[in-house]
Design a protein around this motif. Structure first.
Motif, PDB file in Angstrom:
ATOM      1  N   THR A  58      -0.502  -5.224  -7.136  1.00  0.00           N
ATOM      2  CA  THR A  58       0.409  -3.929  -6.912  1.00  0.00           C
ATOM      3  C   THR A  58       1.101  -3.121  -7.952  1.00  0.00           C
ATOM      4  O   THR A  58       1.158  -2.213  -8.476  1.00  0.00           O
TER       5      THR A  58
ATOM      6  N   ILE B 136       1.952   2.152  -3.483  1.00  0.00           N
ATOM      7  CA  ILE B 136       0.740   2.983  -4.230  1.00  0.00           C
ATOM      8  C   ILE B 136       0.814   4.227  -3.708  1.00  0.00           C
ATOM      9  O   ILE B 136       0.741   5.116  -4.570  1.00  0.00           O
ATOM     10  N   GLY B 137       0.629   4.386  -2.610  1.00  0.00           N
ATOM     11  CA  GLY B 137       0.632   5.801  -1.888  1.00  0.00           C
ATOM     12  C   GLY B 137       1.856   6.903  -2.172  1.00  0.00           C
ATOM     13  O   GLY B 137       1.622   7.720  -2.574  1.00  0.00           O
TER      14      GLY B 137
ATOM     15  N   HIS C 192      -3.023   5.723   1.729  1.00  0.00           N
ATOM     16  CA  HIS C 192      -3.087   4.393   1.301  1.00  0.00           C
ATOM     17  C   HIS C 192      -2.806   3.352   2.323  1.00  0.00           C
ATOM     18  O   HIS C 192      -3.059   2.375   2.007  1.00  0.00           O
TER      19      HIS C 192
ATOM     20  N   VAL D  57      -5.755  -4.762  -2.373  1.00  0.00           N
ATOM     21  CA  VAL D  57      -4.178  -5.276  -2.086  1.00  0.00           C
ATOM     22  C   VAL D  57      -4.375  -5.696  -0.442  1.00  0.00           C
ATOM     23  O   VAL D  57      -3.875  -6.883  -0.161  1.00  0.00           O
TER      24      VAL D  57
ATOM     25  N   GLY E 119      -4.896   0.315   3.191  1.00  0.00           N
ATOM     26  CA  GLY E 119      -4.387  -1.225   2.943  1.00  0.00           C
ATOM     27  C   GLY E 119      -4.443  -2.024   4.392  1.00  0.00           C
ATOM     28  O   GLY E 119      -4.929  -3.061   4.249  1.00  0.00           O
TER      29      GLY E 119
ATOM     30  N   GLY F 229      -8.011   4.227  -6.852  1.00  0.00           N
ATOM     31  CA  GLY F 229      -6.805   3.680  -6.134  1.00  0.00           C
ATOM     32  C   GLY F 229      -6.891   3.451  -4.901  1.00  0.00           C
ATOM     33  O   GLY F 229      -6.329   2.413  -4.132  1.00  0.00           O
ATOM     34  N   LEU F 230      -7.762   4.108  -4.031  1.00  0.00           N
ATOM     35  CA  LEU F 230      -8.291   3.687  -2.683  1.00  0.00           C
ATOM     36  C   LEU F 230      -8.542   2.261  -2.657  1.00  0.00           C
ATOM     37  O   LEU F 230      -8.382   1.667  -1.835  1.00  0.00           O
TER      38      LEU F 230
ATOM     39  N   SER G 251       0.867  -1.337   0.043  1.00  0.00           N
ATOM     40  CA  SER G 251      -0.065   0.020   0.027  1.00  0.00           C
ATOM     41  C   SER G 251       0.918   1.188   0.040  1.00  0.00           C
ATOM     42  O   SER G 251       0.361   2.202  -0.558  1.00  0.00           O
TER      43      SER G 251
ATOM     44  N   THR H  45      -6.039  -0.267  -3.505  1.00  0.00           N
ATOM     45  CA  THR H  45      -5.347  -0.402  -2.063  1.00  0.00           C
ATOM     46  C   THR H  45      -5.967  -1.424  -1.419  1.00  0.00           C
ATOM     47  O   THR H  45      -5.359  -1.996  -0.452  1.00  0.00           O
TER      48      THR H  45
END
Length: 155
Positions: free
Chosen positions: A131, A24-25, A40, A115, A44, A108-109, A21, A112
């Motif tokens: 990811t 991604i963040g 993120h 994931v 996650g 995206g959230l 996470s 995440t």
């Protein structure tokens, strides 16, 4: 001591969710988006924790009473609903209604959280692969999308 070792084993899922996470963040943070690294990671790891807790509840109470019902799928649905609610708050539209902002942040959230769920289920290869796909989508693929000429809506 056995209980502590079991909980430390469950922490692997949370740590994996933290790392993935965070990637991604970090990608969102370095591009200056509102929902970045900390948001993120929180989404996650929270998703992973809800899954780990639901499995722990099943293991702890399943054998005690035949009348107790467990719905792990319901927990997954609650995670999706909760994160979707957060994502809805991230979406803004212009007064004219012709431009939306925050759709990628909301997606995206949700990605995440997915994931995090995979990490909570200890599906680390799946979580890592997802990811990488998300990072490709947010990075190189976004530059490809920006290069595509867009047709104006008022034509």
């Amino acid at each position: 001591m056995e209980g502590v070792l079991h909980e430390l084993n469950l922490m692997k899922g949370l740590l994996a969710a933290f790392a993935l996470s965070g990637l991604i963040g970090w990608e969102r943070e370095r591009h200056g988006h509102n929902a970045g690294l900390r948001t993120h990671i929180l989404v996650g790891v929270s998703a992973a924790l809800f899954i780990v807790l639901s499995e722990a509840l099943v293991q702890t109470f399943a054998g005690q009473d035949d009348q107790v019902r467990f719905d792990v799928i319901g927990v997954l649905g609650a995670v999706v609903s909760g994160v979707s609610f957060l994502g809805a708050g991230a979406i803004f539209s212009s007064k004219r209604g012709d431009q939306m902002k925050g759709l990628t942040t909301a997606a995206g959230l949700l990605a995440t959280a997915a994931v995090g769920v995979a990490c909570g289920l200890h599906l680390y290869v799946l979580a890592t692969g997802a990811t990488l796909l998300f990072l490709f989508t947010l990075g190189p693929l976004s530059r490809v999308a920006e290069a595509i000429p867009q047709k104006r809506r008022d034509e």
